[in-house]
Each structure stands twice: as structure tokens, then as C-alpha cells.
Enzyme design. Structure first.
Site, PDB file in Angstrom:
ATOM      1  N   SER A 194      24.545  -6.841  19.888  1.00  0.00           N
ATOM      2  CA  SER A 194      24.948  -6.300  21.186  1.00  0.00           C
ATOM      3  C   SER A 194      25.820  -5.075  20.968  1.00  0.00           C
ATOM      4  CB  SER A 194      25.717  -7.353  21.988  1.00  0.00           C
ATOM      5  OG  SER A 194      26.026  -6.869  23.280  1.00  0.00           O
ATOM      6  N   CYS A 317      37.689 -19.861  32.802  1.00  0.00           N
ATOM      7  CA  CYS A 317      38.311 -20.409  34.014  1.00  0.00           C
ATOM      8  C   CYS A 317      37.351 -20.265  35.193  1.00  0.00           C
ATOM      9  CB  CYS A 317      39.607 -19.666  34.317  1.00  0.00           C
ATOM     10  SG  CYS A 317      40.826 -19.800  33.000  1.00  0.00           S
TER      11      CYS A 317
END
Length: 380
Positions: A194, A317
Site C-alpha cells: 500500500s 473505537c
């Protein structure tokens, strides 16, 4: 960028050389499939980048297929292995979610490959899984973990996979540019990269095929990328990827220079009370992964950010809830799974940046413990 940026494993800062080539490519925006002068210039940029990316990992340029990023490249690799005759998947338990999800979505049997308390794969278990019935297996093992930086024994795993006539897929997105990566020496049948982990742009990746491996396309349309990835190439992004790969290869000695800086910061936070994850295992020189019980990642990140230090959580989260770190859970440390903090340097990081992080974290943890102690006294 103001402040101390130590989140290169999430996304490296874009290199100045990359910005230059991308600006040049954007200003001369020909379609690389066109035969006129502008199209030929665009095609030359794509093929130059292809050669540079291939050189970074010791591959032939014809083996490189450009994609929209690592997620697409990993999905194409697994689908290519299944199309080549693999009937089941073996996936490392610390693998990136894009690999895990692609494996689960395949509809084939997926078996987990466990790691030890350091985060290193169990080669004995791999041999046992490969010898099970159910047909040829595609084995997915990342070269280095994105959270802990733990480097896996890929060459040893490749020998087991080859003996079982399987397909080894290696996600080298975190390792490339930080340590030497040689696809042939690793023995991989496919490998993914990437650009934005190397100091290139986001939204560009590559699938690299090993000798004798073939790919199936998962995006259909015209015949770009030798018919293996339809859609007009992202010429500015690919050009930037190529320059980033060239710079990363050049700067490998500088990447190794992070090790003593990381080690000094690690010793400081460990002395202050942190547990170091992956300690004792081979690790990327730029990565430090720590945790403490009872102090969740988001709280640590906020305090550090207010002090001008940017790092990331070992856990994600969602909706205000802290999810356990995949890597820490796999290591068997549930007591630490919600407190992971990953610190990762790169081409723009200095020794002072590492020192500043260690000082800031130790100070923040001391304050946290004092507040916890005060709360206990209040409720006593």
C-alpha cells in the site's frame, strides 16, 4: 505538520518527492490507454512506477497489479488463490481485518492460525492445519503485524505451505520500506503493498504475484492492468507510489536507525509502568506497542494529543466503546486488550520525537495513577 507525528503505521506523511511527481502528473492528465502523446506520457509514468514497486520487493514488473489500496489487493489475492484450486483458508489470528473479512466472505472453510504470547505464529500448528483433509489451502500471514510490529517467520512457513501444495499469501503492507522484503526469498505466491505506508498517497496499492501464480479480476470492465483490474489507472497516485517505493528502498538504512531510538523510548515507558507487547520477538524497528491494565486507549490518546503527540490505539473505537485489540487478544493478554497504544515512526521522525513521546506518556500515566489513587481514597 505541527506537533509530534508518530503514527506512520496508520499512514506515513507524504514525501516531498511524491508531491512533486503527483503535481506533475495531475498537470498532464492523459489517459494511459490513449495512443496520443499525453496518453503515452501517462503510460510511461505508470510503467516506471510498476518497475519501482517491483524492485522494492524483488519481483518482476509484470507481476505487479495496481489496485485502489491494500484492502482490494488482499481480497484479489485470496480470490485468486481460490480460483487456482485452493478449497479452504488458514488465516493468522493477528491478521488485518480486511484479510479476515475477505476470508470469511469467501464461503469457504476458514481455520485460525494461532500465535504465541509474543505474537509469533505457531509453525507446528500450521503444519497440522495444512495436513488436515479438505483440499489445498491458501494460507494468509502478514509479514509484520500492523499493531505490534512483530515479524513472522515467512520463509519457514512457506516451506510448509509448499510441501502441502498450498498457496501462501503475504500481506507486506507494514513491512515494506521498514525492513528488506524479497518476495522470492520469502517464498510467497502473492504479496500486497500500500502506497500510503511508504510515504505515498492514500488510495493506491498493489498485488504482486509470485512466479507461477495467476490472478483473477474482481473488478470487471475494460482491459487495464493486463485485463486483471478494470478501470482507468490512477496515474498521479500510481506515479506517487512509484516514487515512494524508490525513496523507501533508498532509505532502508534510515529506517533501521529508528531501532535504538525506539528502544530508548520503550525502556522509559516500561520503567514508568507500561507492558510492551511483542517484546522478545523480531519486530519492525519503527514500532512500539504498549498497554497498561485499567487505562483505555482513547483516554491515553486524548491526553497525548493535548500534549502535541499523535499516536494511535491498538484497538478501534466504535460508538464510544473500546474494542479489544486483535493482536493483544491473540497473544492471550485480555487484561491489556483495551489499553493498547501503538507508536510508529517514519521518514520524518527524529530521535527527539521518540524522546518527547516517552516523556509525555510517562507524565500522563503518573497523573492517571494519582487520580485513580485519589478516587480510591474518596470511596474508602
Amino acid at each position: 505538520m505541527s506537533g509530534v507525528y508518530l503514527d506512520y503505521n496508520a499512514s506515513a506523511l507524504v514525501r516531498p518527492e511524491v508531491l512533486d511527481i503527483m503535481t506533475e502528473a495531475l498537470a498532464d492528465n492523459g489517459n494511459p490507454s490513449a495512443v496520443h502523446a499525453a496518453g503515452r506520457r501517462a503510460r510511461a509514468r505508470v510503467e516506471t512506477a510498476r518497475a519501482r514497486v517491483a524492485e522494492l520487493v524483488g519481483a518482476d514488473p509484470t507481476a505487479v497489479i495496481f489496485t485502489s489500496g491494500g484492502t482490494e489487493a488482499n481480497a484479489q489475492a485470496l480470490q485468486s488463490a481460490l480460483a487456482a484450486g485452493c478449497e479452504r483458508l488458514i488465516v493468522c489470528t493477528t491478521e488485518h481485518p480486511c484479510v479476515v473479512e475477505a476470508a470469511m466472505a469467501s464461503g469457504k472453510s476458514v481455520k485460525p492460525l494461532s500465535v504465541d504470547e509474543r505474537g509469533v505464529i505457531d509453525l507446528v500448528k500450521l503444519g497440522q492445519l495444512l495436513n488436515q483433509t479438505g483440499g489445498r489451502a491458501v494460507v494468509a500471514i502478514h509479514h509484520a503485524n500492523n499493531e505490534s510490529g512483530v515479524i513472522q517467520p515467512i520463509a519457514e512457513a512457506a516451506r510448509l505451505v509448499r510441501a502441502a501444495k498450498g498457496w501462501l499469501h503475504v500481506d507486506a503492507i507494514q513491512s515494506a520500506g521498514k525492513i528488506p522484503v524479497d518476495m522470492r526469498a520469502l517464498g510467497a505466491d502473492s504479496l500486497t503493498l500500500s502506497a500510503h505506508k511508504l510515504g505515498g498517497p492514500q488510495g493506491v496499492g498493489a498485488l504482486v504475484l509470485g512466479e507461477g501464480s495467476s490472478a483473477v479480476r474482481i473488478l470487471h470492465g475494460a482491459g487495464q492492468e493486463r485485463g486483471l483490474r478494470a478501470g482507468t489507472e490512477n496515474v498521479p497516485g500510481i506515479a506517487g507510489f512509484g516514487v515512494a517505493a524508490d525513496c523507501a528502498a533508498r532509505d532502508l538504512p534510515m529506517a533501521e536507525a529508528h531501532r535504538p531510538w525506539r528502544d530508548a523510548a520503550e525502556a522509559a515507558v516500561e520503567a514508568a509502568g507500561a507492558t510492551i507487547l511483542g517484546k522478545g520477538a523480531p519486530r519492525l524497528p519503527n514500532t512500539l506497542f504498549l498497554s497498561v491494565a485499567g487505562w483505555d486507549s482513547p483516554q491515553q490518546l486524548i491526553v497525548l494529543d493535548l500534549d502535541g503527540v499523535m499516536v494511535s490505539a491498538g484497538s478501534a473505537c466504535s460508538s464510544g466503546k473500546t474494542k479489544p485489540s486483535r493482536a493483544i487478544v491473540a497473544m492471550g493478554r485480555m487484561d491489556l486488550a483495551t489499553g493498547g497504544v501503538r507508536v510508529s515512526g517514519g521518514w520524518g521522525t527524529t530521535q527527539d520525537d521518540w524522546s518527547r513521546f516517552a516523556t509525555a506518556w510517562a507524565k500522563a500515566y503518573e497523573t492517571h495513577r494519582a487520580r485513580q489513587s485519589a478516587r480510591v481514597k474518596e470511596t474508602a
